[in-house]
Scaffold this active site. Structure first.
Site, PDB file in Angstrom:
ATOM      1  N   TRP A 175      -4.118  -8.056   6.905  1.00  0.00           N
ATOM      2  CA  TRP A 175      -4.733  -7.268   5.833  1.00  0.00           C
ATOM      3  C   TRP A 175      -3.650  -6.478   5.070  1.00  0.00           C
ATOM      4  O   TRP A 175      -3.769  -6.238   3.870  1.00  0.00           O
ATOM      5  CB  TRP A 175      -5.773  -6.309   6.439  1.00  0.00           C
ATOM      6  CG  TRP A 175      -6.422  -5.418   5.418  1.00  0.00           C
ATOM      7  CD1 TRP A 175      -7.449  -5.747   4.582  1.00  0.00           C
ATOM      8  CD2 TRP A 175      -6.076  -4.058   5.105  1.00  0.00           C
ATOM      9  NE1 TRP A 175      -7.766  -4.682   3.781  1.00  0.00           N
ATOM     10  CE2 TRP A 175      -6.943  -3.632   4.075  1.00  0.00           C
ATOM     11  CE3 TRP A 175      -5.125  -3.157   5.587  1.00  0.00           C
ATOM     12  CZ2 TRP A 175      -6.885  -2.347   3.533  1.00  0.00           C
ATOM     13  CZ3 TRP A 175      -5.082  -1.891   5.036  1.00  0.00           C
ATOM     14  CH2 TRP A 175      -5.948  -1.500   4.025  1.00  0.00           C
ATOM     15  N   HIS A 176      -2.589  -6.078   5.792  1.00  0.00           N
ATOM     16  CA  HIS A 176      -1.510  -5.335   5.133  1.00  0.00           C
ATOM     17  C   HIS A 176      -0.641  -6.257   4.275  1.00  0.00           C
ATOM     18  O   HIS A 176       0.015  -5.816   3.340  1.00  0.00           O
ATOM     19  CB  HIS A 176      -0.637  -4.624   6.163  1.00  0.00           C
ATOM     20  CG  HIS A 176      -1.338  -3.470   6.818  1.00  0.00           C
ATOM     21  ND1 HIS A 176      -2.134  -3.627   7.935  1.00  0.00           N
ATOM     22  CD2 HIS A 176      -1.385  -2.149   6.512  1.00  0.00           C
ATOM     23  CE1 HIS A 176      -2.618  -2.438   8.288  1.00  0.00           C
ATOM     24  NE2 HIS A 176      -2.197  -1.530   7.434  1.00  0.00           N
ATOM     25  N   GLY A 177      -0.598  -7.534   4.609  1.00  0.00           N
ATOM     26  CA  GLY A 177       0.200  -8.493   3.852  1.00  0.00           C
ATOM     27  C   GLY A 177       0.261  -9.801   4.621  1.00  0.00           C
ATOM     28  O   GLY A 177       0.418  -9.783   5.841  1.00  0.00           O
TER      29      GLY A 177
END
Lengths: 468, 83
Positions: free
Chosen positions: A388-390
């Protein structure tokens, strides 16, 4: 966000909190959230992008909403009217092309006829697709579009491809495209909020909200940039009966001052000393490197929890209480407790929509050995939180680090509860547990900060004095 | 309500914590204190669904919805009365 932007946002929140008429308060809240979205959206080398990204976010919200609603003519007419209402601020913003007022959008918006034409085209395309799709496929369609969008934005290679495509469409030279060109404010949070609502409405856990409530929930300006991720039923309850008292405003201002101090004094000062992409390979002394890693831990906490305090404080000034996102995470003595107190609303989201359904499915059938179920559930959930962060290898490794850590923590807790060890209840054990937890989390941040895995590996070796 | 609380306390101390001698207070924090972890929460939800015939949603399995026996009892009570 700069301190000036924070001051303006807090002032807007404070003024909104003084409005007594509930109807006017809500309308102004929606309008100001939309205007703030355009105002905060960073500029880009892609022409007009800072105007189109918030506009597309509104259209996406409308798409997801229409996918949940019935497509009968009266409902559709009402939904289109609601879309028209929330697009009024968009048209006001696009008028800035002719007024050239400073600060409304980072760059001048496109011409109003182009804005109207593209919005009209997008709405018609969405309606044609939904009219052509059987009802049961509308939810998967919205889900697929949101997931694909997320993957394209969060993966550096795909984001670069998208940037090239957009440069090309604008007749701009594609050789100057970068993967960081498309920096879409708040979209990761907006997508999670939309998925929460479309799943819950589909599962009949909650009724379909009206579109204005839904959009306000998605882009409520205090929580737009960095959360917290409220759940719609709680948010609606707050919007329906806001508490606009002077004691709440005072509580809000106190939170804002604490948050601003954490963000602009503590976090920004620690940034000078903390580990970063730039200094990672320059610090070779293990002691200084450990300090840099620990400073980063403190920096990210003060930065993020500072933003959260400002968001919660602004919400309180407006009359809305947002959920807490942190609960002294670095004082916890094991990793399970850490993840119950770090970015709480994000962890709760992934528990509710992945972890619990996954564990429920296998726990009910008892078709997996318990340890396999625990390991796979912990690791997969943390991998998803990482992605979700990358969508890149370093975030995947960060997720894996925590997933395996949580599994070990879980097994250790089980083992110690089966063997009542007297040693586990003294102060030294408490200190050792705290130190181990903080060090484990801090080492995990190395994966988080450094996009290049080789650099991260060098840092790990230097931390232990290897390869100096 | 009292029966629900006694039943839940018995299940938690006997089946989850495996400490039958422990006396669980009705206001004792369960999730925020770490007494019950995420896996135990699922066991508890499945037990409640089988025992009381009410569905505990995944979005309700967090300390914001309930963190002690009193709050959990009220949640079950409200679901059984709204059925």
């Amino acid at each position: 966000m700069t301190i000036y932007q924070v001051i303006i946002l807090v002032s807007a929140a404070f003024l909104l909190g003084l409005i007594r008429s509930q109807r006017l308060w809500k309308s102004l809240l929606i309008f100001s959230s939309i205007i703030v979205y355009y105002w905060l959206q960073p500029s880009s080398s892609i022409r007009y992008l800072d105007f189109w990204l918030p506009t597309i976010a509104i259209i996406l919200a409308w798409m997801a909403y229409t996918g949940m609603a019935s497509l009968t003519i009266p409902t559709l007419r009402r939904n289109l009217a609601e879309l028209g209402f929330v697009l009024l601020p968009t048209l006001v913003v696009s008028l800035n092309r002719y007024l050239s007022l400073c600060c409304v959008t980072p760059t001048l918006p496109p011409s109003i006829e182009r804005v109207l034409m593209i919005i009209f085209a997008l709405v018609i395309i969405i309606l044609l697709i939904f009219r052509g799709l059987p009802e049961q496929f509308r939810f998967p369609f919205s889900f697929l579009i949101l997931s694909l969008l997320f993957i394209f934005l969060k993966n550096p290679y795909l984001s670069l491809t998208l940037s090239r495509l957009w440069h090309g469409l604008n007749h701009q030279p594609i050789q100057y495209s970068l993967s960081t060109d498309i920096e879409w404010l708040g979209i990761s949070y907006i997508i999670l909020r939309i998925i929460h609502v479309i799943i819950d409405v589909r599962e009949k856990r909650q009724p379909l909200p009206d579109f204005q409530d839904f959009l306000l929930y998605l882009i409520f300006f205090p929580a737009l940039a960095a959360g917290p991720i409220d759940l719609l039923p709680h948010f609606q309850k707050e919007v329906r009966s806001p508490i606009q008292s002077s004691s709440r405003r005072l509580e809000g201002l106190r939170r804002i001052i604490i948050g601003a101090f954490k963000k602009f004094v503590l976090a920004d000062s620690l940034a000078l000393l903390a580990l970063s992409q730039q200094n990672a390979t320059q610090i070779v002394s293990p002691i200084y490197l450990w300090l840099a890693v620990f400073f980063y831990s403190l920096r990210i906490y003060f930065d993020f929890s500072g933003y959260t305090d400002i968001a919660i404080g602004s919400g309180l000034c407006i009359g809305i209480r947002l959920p807490e996102n942190f609960s002294a995470p670095y004082l916890k003595t094991n990793l399970i407790q850490f993840w119950n107190s770090w970015h709480i609303t994000l962890a709760n989201w992934f528990r509710a929509y992945f972890f619990y359904p996954f564990v429920r499915k296998f726990q009910r059938n008892r078709n997996l050995p318990t340890w396999v179920l625990i390991l796979s559930a912990q690791v997969l959930t943390m991998l998803l939180i990482g992605l979700w962060h990358g969508i890149s290898l370093n975030y995947l490794l960060w997720g894996l680090w925590h997933g395996v850590g949580l599994f070990i923590n879980n097994q250790w807790t089980k083992w110690t509860s089966n063997h009542s060890l007297p040693i586990l209840n003294n102060r030294l054990t408490f200190l050792v547990s705290w130190g181990l937890t903080f060090t484990f989390v801090s080492m995990g941040w190395v994966w988080f900060i450094l996009a290049d895995i080789n650099t991260a590996w060098i840092v790990f070796k230097h931390l232990f004095g290897v390869g100096l | 309500m009292e029966e629900i609380l006694t039943d839940l306390a018995h299940y938690i101390t006997h089946q989850i914590l495996k400490t039958p001698d422990k006396i669980l207070r009705n206001d004792e924090p369960l999730i925020s204190s770490g007494i019950i972890d995420s896996f135990h929460l699922i066991d508890l939800a499945l037990y409640i669904e089988d025992r009381f015939g009410v569905k505990i949603e995944d979005t309700e399995l967090n300390r914001q919805t309930f963190d002690n026996l009193n709050q959990l009892g009220e949640l079950i009570w409200s679901k059984t009365t709204n059925r």
